[in-house]
Design a protein around this motif. Structure first.
Motif, PDB file in Angstrom:
ATOM      1  N   GLY A  14      38.379  -0.776  -6.202  1.00 20.01           N
ATOM      2  CA  GLY A  14      38.302   0.454  -6.701  1.00 20.01           C
ATOM      3  C   GLY A  14      39.623   1.361  -6.958  1.00 20.01           C
ATOM      4  N   PHE A  15      39.689   1.946  -8.003  1.00 19.66           N
ATOM      5  CA  PHE A  15      41.156   2.740  -8.268  1.00 19.66           C
ATOM      6  C   PHE A  15      41.380   3.741  -7.171  1.00 19.66           C
ATOM      7  CE2 PHE A  15      39.582   1.321 -12.414  1.00 19.66           C
ATOM      8  CZ  PHE A  15      40.851   0.529 -12.947  1.00 19.66           C
ATOM      9  N   HIS A  16      40.379   4.664  -6.596  1.00 18.31           N
ATOM     10  CA  HIS A  16      40.805   5.341  -5.595  1.00 18.31           C
ATOM     11  C   HIS A  16      41.589   4.857  -4.406  1.00 18.31           C
ATOM     12  CE1 HIS A  16      41.219   8.831  -3.044  1.00 18.31           C
ATOM     13  NE2 HIS A  16      40.556   8.167  -2.260  1.00 18.31           N
ATOM     14  N   LEU A  17      41.110   3.601  -3.906  1.00 18.37           N
ATOM     15  CA  LEU A  17      41.590   2.965  -2.911  1.00 18.37           C
ATOM     16  C   LEU A  17      43.135   2.335  -3.209  1.00 18.37           C
ATOM     17  CD1 LEU A  17      38.805   1.231  -0.997  1.00 18.37           C
ATOM     18  CD2 LEU A  17      40.262   2.832  -0.118  1.00 18.37           C
ATOM     19  N   LEU A  18      42.928   1.816  -4.399  1.00 15.30           N
ATOM     20  CA  LEU A  18      44.317   1.060  -5.005  1.00 15.30           C
ATOM     21  C   LEU A  18      45.374   2.070  -4.813  1.00 15.30           C
ATOM     22  CD1 LEU A  18      45.885  -1.044  -6.432  1.00 15.30           C
ATOM     23  CD2 LEU A  18      44.932  -0.147  -8.589  1.00 15.30           C
TER      24      LEU A  18
ATOM     25  N   GLU B 160      49.805  -6.227  -2.938  1.00 15.84           N
ATOM     26  CA  GLU B 160      50.647  -7.531  -3.250  1.00 15.84           C
ATOM     27  C   GLU B 160      50.252  -7.783  -4.444  1.00 15.84           C
ATOM     28  OE1 GLU B 160      50.831 -10.191  -0.117  1.00 15.84           O
ATOM     29  OE2 GLU B 160      52.534  -8.977   0.826  1.00 15.84           O
ATOM     30  N   ILE B 161      48.884  -7.988  -4.615  1.00 15.28           N
ATOM     31  CA  ILE B 161      48.219  -8.691  -5.950  1.00 15.28           C
ATOM     32  C   ILE B 161      47.156  -7.755  -6.260  1.00 15.28           C
ATOM     33  CG2 ILE B 161      46.778 -10.566  -6.800  1.00 15.28           C
ATOM     34  CD1 ILE B 161      48.509 -12.360  -4.752  1.00 15.28           C
ATOM     35  N   VAL B 162      46.959  -7.682  -7.944  1.00 13.85           N
ATOM     36  CA  VAL B 162      45.778  -6.706  -8.289  1.00 13.85           C
ATOM     37  C   VAL B 162      44.955  -7.753  -9.351  1.00 13.85           C
ATOM     38  CG1 VAL B 162      45.442  -4.981  -9.862  1.00 13.85           C
ATOM     39  CG2 VAL B 162      46.858  -4.538  -8.100  1.00 13.85           C
ATOM     40  N   PHE B 163      43.550  -7.688  -9.331  1.00  9.85           N
ATOM     41  CA  PHE B 163      42.939  -8.279 -10.404  1.00  9.85           C
ATOM     42  C   PHE B 163      42.205  -7.126 -11.204  1.00  9.85           C
ATOM     43  CE2 PHE B 163      42.928 -10.906  -6.255  1.00  9.85           C
ATOM     44  CZ  PHE B 163      43.239 -12.268  -6.997  1.00  9.85           C
ATOM     45  N   THR B 164      42.512  -7.301 -12.480  1.00  8.43           N
ATOM     46  CA  THR B 164      41.974  -6.186 -13.212  1.00  8.43           C
ATOM     47  C   THR B 164      41.857  -6.607 -14.477  1.00  8.43           C
ATOM     48  OG1 THR B 164      42.958  -4.078 -14.381  1.00  8.43           O
ATOM     49  CG2 THR B 164      44.521  -5.873 -13.968  1.00  8.43           C
ATOM     50  N   LEU B 165      40.913  -5.720 -15.494  1.00  8.43           N
ATOM     51  CA  LEU B 165      40.254  -6.143 -16.746  1.00  8.43           C
ATOM     52  C   LEU B 165      41.568  -6.135 -17.503  1.00  8.43           C
ATOM     53  CD1 LEU B 165      36.684  -4.718 -16.635  1.00  8.43           C
ATOM     54  CD2 LEU B 165      37.480  -7.226 -16.184  1.00  8.43           C
ATOM     55  N   ASN B 166      42.388  -4.930 -17.588  1.00  4.67           N
ATOM     56  CA  ASN B 166      43.298  -4.681 -18.317  1.00  4.67           C
ATOM     57  C   ASN B 166      44.667  -4.242 -17.496  1.00  4.67           C
ATOM     58  OD1 ASN B 166      41.517  -4.529 -20.734  1.00  4.67           O
ATOM     59  ND2 ASN B 166      40.528  -2.823 -19.678  1.00  4.67           N
TER      60      ASN B 166
ATOM     61  N   ILE C  68      34.783 -12.940 -12.837  1.00 10.99           N
ATOM     62  CA  ILE C  68      35.692 -13.105 -11.705  1.00 10.99           C
ATOM     63  C   ILE C  68      35.809 -11.872 -10.765  1.00 10.99           C
ATOM     64  CG2 ILE C  68      38.123 -13.451 -10.929  1.00 10.99           C
ATOM     65  CD1 ILE C  68      38.418 -15.068 -13.473  1.00 10.99           C
ATOM     66  N   LEU C  69      35.744 -10.492 -11.630  1.00 11.33           N
ATOM     67  CA  LEU C  69      35.897  -9.410 -10.582  1.00 11.33           C
ATOM     68  C   LEU C  69      34.487  -9.268  -9.677  1.00 11.33           C
ATOM     69  CD1 LEU C  69      37.466  -6.510 -12.629  1.00 11.33           C
ATOM     70  CD2 LEU C  69      38.283  -7.538 -10.463  1.00 11.33           C
ATOM     71  N   ASP C  70      33.647  -9.451 -10.538  1.00  8.17           N
ATOM     72  CA  ASP C  70      32.227  -9.261  -9.811  1.00  8.17           C
ATOM     73  C   ASP C  70      32.169 -10.345  -8.450  1.00  8.17           C
ATOM     74  OD1 ASP C  70      30.204  -7.655 -10.014  1.00  8.17           O
ATOM     75  OD2 ASP C  70      28.877  -9.262 -10.704  1.00  8.17           O
TER      76      ASP C  70
ATOM     77  N   GLN D 217      33.274  -3.159  -9.463  1.00  4.12           N
ATOM     78  CA  GLN D 217      34.282  -2.341  -9.281  1.00  4.12           C
ATOM     79  C   GLN D 217      35.332  -2.891 -10.450  1.00  4.12           C
ATOM     80  OE1 GLN D 217      34.955  -0.074  -7.153  1.00  4.12           O
ATOM     81  NE2 GLN D 217      33.192   0.020  -6.675  1.00  4.12           N
ATOM     82  N   LYS D 218      36.117  -2.017 -11.048  1.00  2.43           N
ATOM     83  CA  LYS D 218      36.955  -2.532 -12.317  1.00  2.43           C
ATOM     84  C   LYS D 218      38.206  -3.013 -11.840  1.00  2.43           C
ATOM     85  CE  LYS D 218      35.056  -0.348 -16.066  1.00  2.43           C
ATOM     86  NZ  LYS D 218      34.207   0.562 -15.801  1.00  2.43           N
TER      87      LYS D 218
END
Lengths: 245, 245
Positions: free
Chosen positions: B35-39, B47-53, B70-72, B81-82
């Motif tokens: 989730g974005f708030h935690l990020l 160190e690493i982020v998995f994101t759609l955009n 993959i995110l799911d 979670q995006k």
């Protein structure tokens, strides 16, 4: 009355299992509770008990002595519960019984609702109104986290607009919200004789129309983050009110 | 660095999935957040982020643009979670940084631990000691309920006996317990300059040896039931201390 059941196919076992379904529960106006602490709190509402051994309970309660397998099947708790009971739905009372109310405006997490009900009893807020979009009272998580306080409270489902009614009856309507007009809780010294405390949804807070009805808005000052868990926030406000009264 | 991944079999996706296992997590000293708030709260540790955009993040963070599938798969949340990220374990600091501590003595419910961490940040208790039998800090439920406050706190795992050390350093050790010698919280007016607040296990409270170390015991008076949820109780105590300081 005391009877023994050894088969999972017994109709009364099937009936208990059917109450895990929300629609059946609402139709029958009965729900399940688990564990001795809840049973003790719920006695006035208990009709049937499933137990491994005969318990010392009022005559009016039917006791079924069952196997561990049956108890495990009826129970929904992760750990084995030695007793499960069928209770009738609570009765709510919309008459004016006491001078304070808690109003939950869309509090959706069952654990939060149960925790607030537990805290409310501890701090003598015995009238609780649940908005239609709050968690379902008879959800097992609500009942468990309430620690049975629901059986000692007057819980009202807001079918009619309770806030308007209470406002007309002279209650002060007090919301919690981080707006500019919100007063710091610590500076709010004069607790009104008749009041309703409103706690809003976990993510969105109170609905705009509910906030607009408030005669007072309170805030709890905090650092670095902009909100507390609603169970914690409501505990702090109820405690402050109780200590100041 | 920005890369694209479309296969669930990609080694970095497999690596992320392996971190759902507690042993792997501890071996690698890495954990997942969602989730974005935690990020946003976690940036120093990501160190690493998995994101759609592609996201607007510091250069040092590697971004993998992935599919929803993959995110799911990587995420453990019920709702989609995006964004999911891999963070390194937090660093704790056993040096004397501030004049107050929270000590959790066997608080086992992850939601309670997370909620207490969230409240602690809000009320400026930034040093938190977790006893060995408290919930695992990197449990997803702890992280979610902390609302990311863990990234702004100094969280210490009690391998050595922190309570003894702090007592020797002149800290007042304050427990919460309904014993005869407990002082009503509202009557406890003089907040010590250096103090440790202890909150105990949900069912059993503080361990006997921990209670024996306390220089002060506090209680919150209540009606009809004999305990509050530990998250609520700790919120009330921390708020009271903050307002009196």
């Amino acid at each position: 009355m005391i009877k023994e059941i050894t088969s999972l196919k017994n109709p009364i076992v099937k009936y208990a299992l059917s109450l895990k379904n929300n629609d059946e529960m609402k139709k029958e106006r009965k729900f399940l509770i688990e564990g001795f602490h809840l049973l003790e709190m719920a006695l006035d509402y208990v009709e049937i008990v499933f137990t491994l051994n005969k318990l010392d309970l009022p005559e009016s309660i039917t006791q079924y002595i069952v196997t561990e397998q049956i108890l495990d099947k009826i129970s929904s708790a992760k750990s084995f519960q030695k007793v499960v009971a069928i209770c009738k739905f609570l009765e709510s009372n919309e008459e004016e019984l006491a001078s304070n109310y808690i109003y939950l405006d869309g509090v959706q997490d069952p654990g939060n609702v149960g925790t607030i009900l537990r805290t409310a009893l501890a701090f003598n807020f015995k009238n609780i109104v649940l908005s239609n979009d709050s968690a379902f009272l008879y959800n097992q998580k609500v009942i468990q986290s309430s620690q049975g306080s629901i059986f000692k409270e007057n819980i009202i489902f807001d079918k009619i607009n309770m806030l308007e009614i209470l406002k007309e009856r002279g209650y002060e309507i007090i919301g919690t919200s981080l707006t500019e007009r919100s007063i710091n809780l610590a500076n709010f010294k004069k607790i009104p004789a008749k009041c309703v405390l409103i706690f809003g949804n976990e993510g969105k807070g109170m609905k705009k129309e509910v906030e607009n009805m408030c005669t007072t808005l309170l805030k709890i000052p905090m650092n670095e983050i902009d909100s507390l868990n609603v169970g914690v926030a409501s505990g702090i406000v109820m405690y402050s009110f109780k200590e100041k009264i």
